[in-house]
Design a protein around this motif. Structure first.
Motif, PDB file in Angstrom:
ATOM      1  N   GLY A  93       0.804  -1.218   0.000  1.00  0.00           N
ATOM      2  CA  GLY A  93       0.000   0.000   0.000  1.00  0.00           C
ATOM      3  C   GLY A  93       0.832   1.261   0.000  1.00  0.00           C
ATOM      4  O   GLY A  93       0.494   2.243  -0.667  1.00  0.00           O
ATOM      5  N   TRP A  94       1.940   1.255   0.737  1.00  0.00           N
ATOM      6  CA  TRP A  94       2.786   2.443   0.836  1.00  0.00           C
ATOM      7  C   TRP A  94       3.372   2.807  -0.521  1.00  0.00           C
ATOM      8  O   TRP A  94       3.342   3.971  -0.939  1.00  0.00           O
ATOM      9  N   PHE A  95       3.911   1.815  -1.237  1.00  0.00           N
ATOM     10  CA  PHE A  95       4.517   2.091  -2.529  1.00  0.00           C
ATOM     11  C   PHE A  95       3.462   2.411  -3.590  1.00  0.00           C
ATOM     12  O   PHE A  95       3.679   3.260  -4.460  1.00  0.00           O
ATOM     13  N   LEU A  96       2.322   1.748  -3.513  1.00  0.00           N
ATOM     14  CA  LEU A  96       1.283   1.994  -4.504  1.00  0.00           C
ATOM     15  C   LEU A  96       0.688   3.390  -4.343  1.00  0.00           C
ATOM     16  O   LEU A  96       0.378   4.055  -5.341  1.00  0.00           O
ATOM     17  N   ALA A  97       0.525   3.840  -3.108  1.00  0.00           N
ATOM     18  CA  ALA A  97       0.000   5.187  -2.870  1.00  0.00           C
ATOM     19  C   ALA A  97       0.917   6.238  -3.497  1.00  0.00           C
ATOM     20  O   ALA A  97       0.452   7.211  -4.107  1.00  0.00           O
ATOM     21  N   ILE A 443      17.648   8.379  -5.479  1.00  0.00           N
ATOM     22  CA  ILE A 443      17.634   9.237  -4.286  1.00  0.00           C
ATOM     23  C   ILE A 443      16.204   9.423  -3.794  1.00  0.00           C
ATOM     24  O   ILE A 443      15.908   9.339  -2.601  1.00  0.00           O
ATOM     25  N   ALA A 444      15.280   9.680  -4.739  1.00  0.00           N
ATOM     26  CA  ALA A 444      13.867   9.842  -4.372  1.00  0.00           C
ATOM     27  C   ALA A 444      13.305   8.557  -3.776  1.00  0.00           C
ATOM     28  O   ALA A 444      12.538   8.585  -2.797  1.00  0.00           O
ATOM     29  N   LEU A 445      13.689   7.412  -4.348  1.00  0.00           N
ATOM     30  CA  LEU A 445      13.225   6.124  -3.823  1.00  0.00           C
ATOM     31  C   LEU A 445      13.733   5.899  -2.404  1.00  0.00           C
ATOM     32  O   LEU A 445      12.980   5.463  -1.523  1.00  0.00           O
ATOM     33  N   PHE A 446      14.997   6.209  -2.169  1.00  0.00           N
ATOM     34  CA  PHE A 446      15.569   6.045  -0.835  1.00  0.00           C
ATOM     35  C   PHE A 446      14.822   6.913   0.183  1.00  0.00           C
ATOM     36  O   PHE A 446      14.516   6.472   1.294  1.00  0.00           O
ATOM     37  N   ILE A 451      10.993   7.390   4.754  1.00  0.00           N
ATOM     38  CA  ILE A 451       9.737   7.925   5.299  1.00  0.00           C
ATOM     39  C   ILE A 451       8.791   6.794   5.667  1.00  0.00           C
ATOM     40  O   ILE A 451       8.143   6.812   6.721  1.00  0.00           O
ATOM     41  N   GLY A 452       8.707   5.785   4.795  1.00  0.00           N
ATOM     42  CA  GLY A 452       7.834   4.655   5.058  1.00  0.00           C
ATOM     43  C   GLY A 452       8.234   3.882   6.299  1.00  0.00           C
ATOM     44  O   GLY A 452       7.377   3.481   7.100  1.00  0.00           O
ATOM     45  N   ILE A 453       9.539   3.674   6.484  1.00  0.00           N
ATOM     46  CA  ILE A 453      10.025   2.965   7.672  1.00  0.00           C
ATOM     47  C   ILE A 453       9.727   3.767   8.936  1.00  0.00           C
ATOM     48  O   ILE A 453       9.293   3.220   9.956  1.00  0.00           O
ATOM     49  N   ALA A 454       9.947   5.086   8.854  1.00  0.00           N
ATOM     50  CA  ALA A 454       9.688   5.943  10.014  1.00  0.00           C
ATOM     51  C   ALA A 454       8.203   5.927  10.386  1.00  0.00           C
ATOM     52  O   ALA A 454       7.845   5.811  11.564  1.00  0.00           O
ATOM     53  N   PHE A 455       7.349   6.026   9.385  1.00  0.00           N
ATOM     54  CA  PHE A 455       5.908   6.038   9.646  1.00  0.00           C
ATOM     55  C   PHE A 455       5.460   4.703  10.229  1.00  0.00           C
ATOM     56  O   PHE A 455       4.669   4.651  11.172  1.00  0.00           O
ATOM     57  N   TYR A 456       5.990   3.620   9.680  1.00  0.00           N
ATOM     58  CA  TYR A 456       5.603   2.293  10.171  1.00  0.00           C
ATOM     59  C   TYR A 456       6.086   2.079  11.600  1.00  0.00           C
ATOM     60  O   TYR A 456       5.406   1.443  12.414  1.00  0.00           O
TER      61      TYR A 456
END
Length: 508
Positions: A93-97, A443-446, A451-456
């Motif tokens: 979901g995170w990547f698809l959003a 760089i954008a992917l990283f 951000i995703g790891i921090a949010f999770y």
């Protein structure tokens, strides 16, 4: 356990087809034919996109099965949860959003790019700055932001309005493409000999075709908007696969026609050497003047409008499903009091995308290139879940989950889809491959991963504390004994509230 919020069933089959087809075609079919021919030659482009369409249809088999089995909002997010659990659901979901929101922003910037060509006096007003070699004007920013706000409002008003508008946009687009193609072939200066050489000289035919196949997931992204809207179908979900196939076939034909219409106008290699801003626009304007460019601009606008509208639908439904599952704040699962749409997700998508025009198109393209990984991850999860729940034989299925369906053919096709998805992913991440991401995209992917790891990390404890039975109910709509008991207790409370208390009755 809170009551599960559900969306109204208002989407008709031809509206759903329009969401998939319009999202899959978008602006690229009208803006990028010259760039694509520079990669592979006219026939290389058509062959590559045809193969890509077949691969997408193979992947679509898994989508059709899962839509029929799980007609809920969330699409790949719900499928990943169904097949592999909550952590995979969050990852998907995170990547698809991100992928969906990037495409919304990119379509808005494409409208500003069209205005730069057709209405330069408006779009090129007020030079702000230059970023990554791209001049950013206040005029083009205003055009892109206006489009984002207008389509956000259209979607908040409801799927009945946005679905009908999508169908009208698609019909207008198809008529425009047919007229342009016929017109370009019939023009006195056009010739089929201009299509030669069919493939790019100096590059092997196979390499040229693979270069186009590599971008097929990006070119056809949008057919997967169908599962995001599955909860709102007013027809049997089993029709979804037919709609997916029709949308992909129509998209493949549209791409082929725009390439041919561009290539017959003049020798395509000469067109590439000119390094024009908009090759297709220039050849149409040269052939038919303002009338031709107006027709092309209308068709391009329809492609942009269908992309904006379709991906607003899919993004907001994905955010709605994640909010309903308590991964995102529960406000995302709130419906509008009047229109009963997931308006919070629509407004959130609009607000995030409003920043994009200020960064310039080149920076946005870096982010969109990176977001293609999110789309391929979603394809992979869908095919992997379908593969898991198909069985080679009845004997094998006896020892597996009761949800397993015996279908060796569909299990084999889902395996092909799984391998195709993995191949698309490798084309993006393996150095030297035709679709390998550039440094800015990495760089954008990283940054997105961090951000995703921090949010999770922040939400992990709360998310893990939700019982599986409760998540099954929130994400999949599956009612077990616990949810049924909760619903029954809720009904008893509601009935009790409508009754007159005994002590009040005694007063009478």
């Amino acid at each position: 356990m809170e009551q599960r919020t559900e969306l109204k069933k208002t989407l008709k089959p031809h509206w759903v087809w329009a969401i998939a087809f319009g999202s899959a075609v978008g602006w690229g079919a009208f803006v990028l034919p010259v760039d694509w021919m520079g990669m592979a030659g006219p026939l290389g482009v058509i062959t590559g996109f045809s193969i890509g369409a077949v691969l997408m249809i193979i992947i679509g088999v898994s989508y059709g099965f899962l839509i029929e089995k799980l007609p809920v909002s969330g699409g790949e997010f719900a499928y990943a949860y169904f097949g592999f659990g909550r952590h995979h659901a969050y990852f998907s979901g995170w990547f698809l959003a991100l992928g969906y929101m990037c495409i919304v922003a990119l379509n808005a910037s494409a409208l500003a790019l069209l205005a730069k060509f057709v209405l330069p006096g408006i779009a090129k007003q007020g030079l702000l700055y230059n970023i990554a070699g791209w001049d950013v004007y206040a005029g083009e920013v205003a055009i892109a932001c206006t489009a984002l706000v207008v389509f956000a409002y259209l979607n908040i008003r409801g799927t009945s309005l946005s679905g009908l508008a999508q169908f009208i946009f698609c019909m207008t687009l198809i008529v425009g493409v047919i007229l342009l193609t016929i017109g370009m072939f019939l023009h006195p200066t056009s010739s089929v000999t201009n299509i030669q050489p069919y493939f790019k000289p100096g590059v092997s035919t196979i390499s040229a075709i693979i270069a186009i196949v590599a971008i097929s997931p990006w070119a056809y992204v949008g057919f997967d908007n169908i599962p995001q809207a599955a909860e709102e179908f007013d027809f049997p979900p089993k029709k979804a696969f037919t709609l997916i196939v029709l949308a992909l076939i129509c998209a493949g034909i549209t791409y082929s026609l725009t390439v041919l219409a561009t290539a017959v106008a003049m020798p395509w290699q000469s067109l590439i050497e000119q390094q024009s801003i908009w090759g297709t626009g220039e050849v149409v304007e040269s052939a038919y003047g303002k009338i031709g460019i107006s027709l092309l601009a209308i068709s391009l606008c329809m492609g942009i409008f269908t992309g904006l509208n379709g991906f607003y639908v899919s993004t907001s439904r994905l955010l709605f499903a994640m909010g309903r599952a308590k991964i995102l704040p529960k406000a995302f699962a709130t419906l509008h009091s009047k229109y009963e749409t997931p308006y919070v997700g629509i407004i959130f998508t609009c607000m995030i995308c409003l920043f994009a025009p200020f960064f310039g198109r080149q920076v946005l393209l870096w982010i969109v290139d990176m977001s293609a990984i999110g789309v391929t991850i979603a394809y992979f999860y869908c095919c992997a879940v379908a593969f898991k729940f198909f069985s080679w034989s009845a004997t094998a299925s006896l020892s597996q989950d009761s949800a397993v369906t015996v279908s060796p053919l569909r299990k084999f096709i889902s395996l092909l889809g799984l391998l195709s998805s993995l191949g698309f992913f490798l084309l993006l991440v393996v150095p030297g491959s035709p679709g390998f991401l550039g440094t800015p995209s990495w760089i954008a992917l990283f940054a997105w991963v961090v951000i995703g790891i921090a949010f999770y990390t922040v939400k992990q404890k709360e998310f893990n504390a939700i019982p599986k039975a409760t998540l099954d109910y929130y994400i999949l709509g599956i009612e077990n004994e616990t949810s049924k008991a909760t619903a029954a207790a809720r009904e008893e409370d509601e009935v009790a509230l409508t009754k007159t208390p005994p002590e009040v009755e005694n007063l009478h």
